[in-house]
Scaffold this motif. Sequence first.
Motif, PDB file in Angstrom:
ATOM      1  N   LYS A 102      37.230  34.835 -85.268  1.00 51.31           N
ATOM      2  CA  LYS A 102      35.461  36.158 -84.783  1.00 51.31           C
ATOM      3  C   LYS A 102      34.798  34.427 -84.375  1.00 51.31           C
ATOM      4  O   LYS A 102      33.915  35.217 -83.909  1.00 51.31           O
ATOM      5  CB  LYS A 102      35.162  36.693 -86.523  1.00 51.31           C
ATOM      6  N   VAL A 103      34.707  33.961 -84.487  1.00 54.48           N
ATOM      7  CA  VAL A 103      33.159  33.078 -83.742  1.00 54.48           C
ATOM      8  C   VAL A 103      33.701  32.717 -83.136  1.00 54.48           C
ATOM      9  O   VAL A 103      33.722  32.242 -82.001  1.00 54.48           O
ATOM     10  CB  VAL A 103      33.036  31.815 -85.239  1.00 54.48           C
ATOM     11  N   LEU A 104      35.373  32.607 -82.339  1.00 55.18           N
ATOM     12  CA  LEU A 104      35.709  32.161 -81.403  1.00 55.18           C
ATOM     13  C   LEU A 104      35.376  32.902 -79.844  1.00 55.18           C
ATOM     14  O   LEU A 104      35.900  32.746 -79.117  1.00 55.18           O
ATOM     15  CB  LEU A 104      37.143  31.406 -81.408  1.00 55.18           C
ATOM     16  N   GLY A 105      36.373  34.414 -80.690  1.00 57.08           N
ATOM     17  CA  GLY A 105      35.821  35.490 -79.709  1.00 57.08           C
ATOM     18  C   GLY A 105      34.467  36.033 -79.236  1.00 57.08           C
ATOM     19  O   GLY A 105      34.524  36.019 -78.005  1.00 57.08           O
ATOM     20  N   ILE A 106      33.385  35.457 -80.040  1.00 60.08           N
ATOM     21  CA  ILE A 106      31.857  35.555 -79.946  1.00 60.08           C
ATOM     22  C   ILE A 106      31.947  34.513 -78.614  1.00 60.08           C
ATOM     23  O   ILE A 106      31.101  35.125 -77.325  1.00 60.08           O
ATOM     24  CB  ILE A 106      30.665  35.588 -80.817  1.00 60.08           C
ATOM     25  N   THR A 107      31.873  33.470 -78.624  1.00 58.39           N
ATOM     26  CA  THR A 107      31.856  32.369 -78.083  1.00 58.39           C
ATOM     27  C   THR A 107      32.954  32.402 -76.651  1.00 58.39           C
ATOM     28  O   THR A 107      32.546  32.250 -75.281  1.00 58.39           O
ATOM     29  CB  THR A 107      31.834  31.141 -78.168  1.00 58.39           C
ATOM     30  N   ASN A 108      34.130  32.640 -76.537  1.00 59.05           N
ATOM     31  CA  ASN A 108      34.802  32.856 -75.970  1.00 59.05           C
ATOM     32  C   ASN A 108      33.828  34.277 -74.211  1.00 59.05           C
ATOM     33  O   ASN A 108      34.900  34.334 -73.291  1.00 59.05           O
ATOM     34  CB  ASN A 108      36.574  34.041 -75.926  1.00 59.05           C
ATOM     35  N   ASP A 109      33.809  35.228 -74.571  1.00 59.77           N
ATOM     36  CA  ASP A 109      33.176  35.619 -74.080  1.00 59.77           C
ATOM     37  C   ASP A 109      32.443  35.292 -73.641  1.00 59.77           C
ATOM     38  O   ASP A 109      31.993  35.565 -71.993  1.00 59.77           O
ATOM     39  CB  ASP A 109      31.921  36.951 -74.556  1.00 59.77           C
ATOM     40  N   LEU A 110      31.248  34.382 -73.637  1.00 63.88           N
ATOM     41  CA  LEU A 110      30.249  33.660 -73.418  1.00 63.88           C
ATOM     42  C   LEU A 110      31.565  32.581 -72.195  1.00 63.88           C
ATOM     43  O   LEU A 110      31.200  32.381 -71.332  1.00 63.88           O
ATOM     44  CB  LEU A 110      29.488  32.530 -74.073  1.00 63.88           C
ATOM     45  N   SER A 111      31.983  32.161 -72.776  1.00 64.92           N
ATOM     46  CA  SER A 111      33.160  31.466 -71.351  1.00 64.92           C
ATOM     47  C   SER A 111      33.982  32.145 -70.385  1.00 64.92           C
ATOM     48  O   SER A 111      33.407  30.817 -69.691  1.00 64.92           O
ATOM     49  CB  SER A 111      34.279  30.806 -72.858  1.00 64.92           C
ATOM     50  N   LYS A 112      34.068  32.981 -70.360  1.00 63.88           N
ATOM     51  CA  LYS A 112      34.868  33.566 -69.177  1.00 63.88           C
ATOM     52  C   LYS A 112      33.274  33.647 -68.472  1.00 63.88           C
ATOM     53  O   LYS A 112      33.796  33.698 -66.957  1.00 63.88           O
ATOM     54  CB  LYS A 112      35.412  34.887 -69.908  1.00 63.88           C
ATOM     55  N   ALA A 113      33.073  34.545 -69.434  1.00 60.23           N
ATOM     56  CA  ALA A 113      31.356  34.323 -68.329  1.00 60.23           C
ATOM     57  C   ALA A 113      30.514  34.044 -67.475  1.00 60.23           C
ATOM     58  O   ALA A 113      30.687  34.065 -66.274  1.00 60.23           O
ATOM     59  CB  ALA A 113      30.197  35.393 -68.941  1.00 60.23           C
ATOM     60  N   LEU A 114      30.824  32.570 -68.031  1.00 51.73           N
ATOM     61  CA  LEU A 114      30.164  30.536 -67.827  1.00 51.73           C
ATOM     62  C   LEU A 114      31.502  30.830 -66.101  1.00 51.73           C
ATOM     63  O   LEU A 114      30.924  29.622 -64.853  1.00 51.73           O
ATOM     64  CB  LEU A 114      30.605  29.480 -68.618  1.00 51.73           C
ATOM     65  N   GLN A 115      32.461  31.232 -66.153  1.00 55.75           N
ATOM     66  CA  GLN A 115      33.354  30.838 -65.535  1.00 55.75           C
ATOM     67  C   GLN A 115      33.756  31.503 -63.755  1.00 55.75           C
ATOM     68  O   GLN A 115      34.574  31.216 -62.902  1.00 55.75           O
ATOM     69  CB  GLN A 115      35.374  30.414 -65.759  1.00 55.75           C
ATOM     70  N   LYS A 116      32.571  32.203 -63.427  1.00 50.69           N
ATOM     71  CA  LYS A 116      32.585  33.423 -62.586  1.00 50.69           C
ATOM     72  C   LYS A 116      31.949  33.054 -61.411  1.00 50.69           C
ATOM     73  O   LYS A 116      30.795  31.773 -61.665  1.00 50.69           O
ATOM     74  CB  LYS A 116      31.800  34.507 -62.694  1.00 50.69           C
TER      75      LYS A 116
END
Length: 794
Positions: free
Chosen positions: A523-537
């Motif tokens: 659950k915690v990594l799922g929240i930060t995973n969205d941020l991680s993908k957005a930062l790679q744009k």
Amino acid sequence: MLRYFKRKENPCAEESSGINTSLESSPAKKTKKNDSNSEKSCPEVNEKYPSDPGNRPLISSYHPNVQDEVRRYYLQKGPCQPRAHEFPITEFGRKKRRFVKEWFDDFPTWLEYSIKNDAAYCLCCYLFKQGGGDAFVGDGFKNWKKKSLVYGHVGGPNSTHNKAQRNCEALLSQKQHIETILSNHTSQDRIDYRIRLSASIGVVRILLKQGLPFRGHDESENSNNRGNFLEILEWLCGYNEDIKAVTLKNAPENLKLTSPDIQKDIVSAISVEVVNRIASELGDSLFAILVDESRDMSSKEQMAIVLRYVDGGNVIERFVGIEHVMNTNAITLKEAIDDFLSRHGLSISRLRGQGYDGASNMRGELNGLKTLILNENKCAFYVHCFAHQLQLALVAVAKNHDLVSDFFTLVANVVNVVGASAKRRDILREKHGDDILEALENNELSSGQGLNQETSVKRTSDTRWSSHYDTLISLARMFKSVIAVLEVVRMDGTSSEQKLEARVLLDYMRSYEFIFCLHLMRKVLGITNDLSKALQKKDQDIVNAMNLVTVCKERLQAMRESGWDSLLTQITLFCEKHSIKVPNMDECFAAQGKSKRNAQVITNLHHYRVQLFYTVIDNQLQELDDRFNEKNIELLLCMSCLNPRNSFSAFDKEKLIKLAQYYPQDFSAHDLEVLDDQLENYIVDMRSNIEFSELKGITDLAQKMVQKKKDVTYPLVYLLLTLALILPVATASVERVFSAMNIVKTRLRSRMGDEFMNDCLISYIEKDIFTSIDDETIMQRFQNMKSRRGQLPL
């Protein structure tokens, strides 16, 4: 005649040259003494000829066999004209003067400027002037108060300068080549040569786009696999009679255009055209630089360089080259960057942002790369890669909490044991397939195209914590199958150590603590995973990135306040499905492997809710606050006032004026006064215009301003937007370069040269620009690189 006139051999290392002669030279014996003298007198032949005129050796210092190749290189590249450079002021008595960039327009074909020496030079005279002194060739021209001397240098029709310029034009003219005169090509020969060259370029295009090797182990005619280049060319001949009639066996023996040198020349021509297209697209615009280094397959340190700039309101990141560096200290990297910018006519004075990871050689306050660049340009602000900061935040949480650290260690062990052999992976796939069929029969899963495909437990990566999220998802989905594989290992393991390891992992996986950590961290990594993908744009801007970080914090805080019950319900259902005992939360917690004598008496609820649930989320929030603390970054606070959300509610004129003051090279005192009035008009216009009411970020705002011509109405405001967009967010584009490098330079291609790898990578990564370059442009570039036996139709 050869008995009396022997061809001179090039004593320099020709293998390191990106420019080779097309005529074969007979071998000559050389003594060690001659080799030693040659090394002292002849510069190293290298494709990276100095771009800055102040760094160039005299043309006469090059070996006679390669002087024309050096001349062609500089003539194709054109004069060094850094138009965007901030030219320094020199005092002439009581007057102050400096080089004027408009002189480049007056003398576009030959006038050059040296950033190193603050002097002007003549490209034509450097290449062809014989003897005599001239300020435009030696130390450089610096008398900025007398432009008449520049016209005096040109002189009359028969002046030394004009003779040198005619020699330059003749060198690049096919009609003037001695090979053209002696060979007496017919019109049909030229047409055949063009068809042959076009076919070779077409094959090179295919191989570059797919990142495939060119050559084969055995390229002889009797070989069953002659390499990709020759095999594709032969296949092409089978489908096109025109190409078949003039290529391979039907081509002249000395003009087949299939040799490795020809292949490399074509790749080099393509690479140069791609980079020139990027440089033309960039022009005099402001830009940021993103840099990182990594080892290639042959263990060489390679530094990748990506430029970030704004064109038409769109944020663009372009890969422009990879440099081999002998070491990774800041001074070496800085020298490599300076050399790169100089070669491509870019000025460090136009640099407005730096993006690196958090290594000490990059972000060091005293001698780091960012400090060395800031010493030259105070406006080149450094931003620590957001994706790297997020990675550090996740690592800190995993290392600072004992239970979470043990959990990830044991998860890695489970993945290693289950995937240790092909037999175990087959068992895992078979068990998982049976589970899917059972779930489909019980209507627990939906069927459809692309659903329920064959899969396996994904491995984790220490440098990519988003991979841990994928691992936890696959482990939860294949939990029953993983347990079955561990049971097989426990019973049929080849050694007692394997059986013991499988038994320990089984006991841990069947514990409530493992299931709790599995769901919590997923659950915690799922929240930060969205941020991680957005930062790679690539087009992510700094303001929106900070908003995404804020959203991530808010989601974690909401989970802490109201997510306990839903998480506990999910865990309970999972345990019931897999027959795992659920402890009574009101009973005392019994820690395994610890003495109960001095242990603190706590309930299971306190352990799982306070010591695990609250502590993990609090640690994650604390790490994010420490690493993304926008309150301590005044520059980002000022940029956030450009955000158009909620009818420009964040607008603050004073902060935006303060933002402009951070860039004194772009905003003069007069510009600041004009900006004050522009901001007043701008905010009224934006809030009253319905087309600007639904914008979500400054990227959308910049694009809309260009679309509606508001960038012309409010040029200083648009400049502020450009500066905010240029500031880099993450170095994901550079990381993608290294991923591409592992595709292009594989174990079987580990001997690939640095220049050839650089040319292949540029074409492979920047496919959109590569595709837009027509064959005619590549042919002309290829033809002018050196003397060719074949000639194109006139």
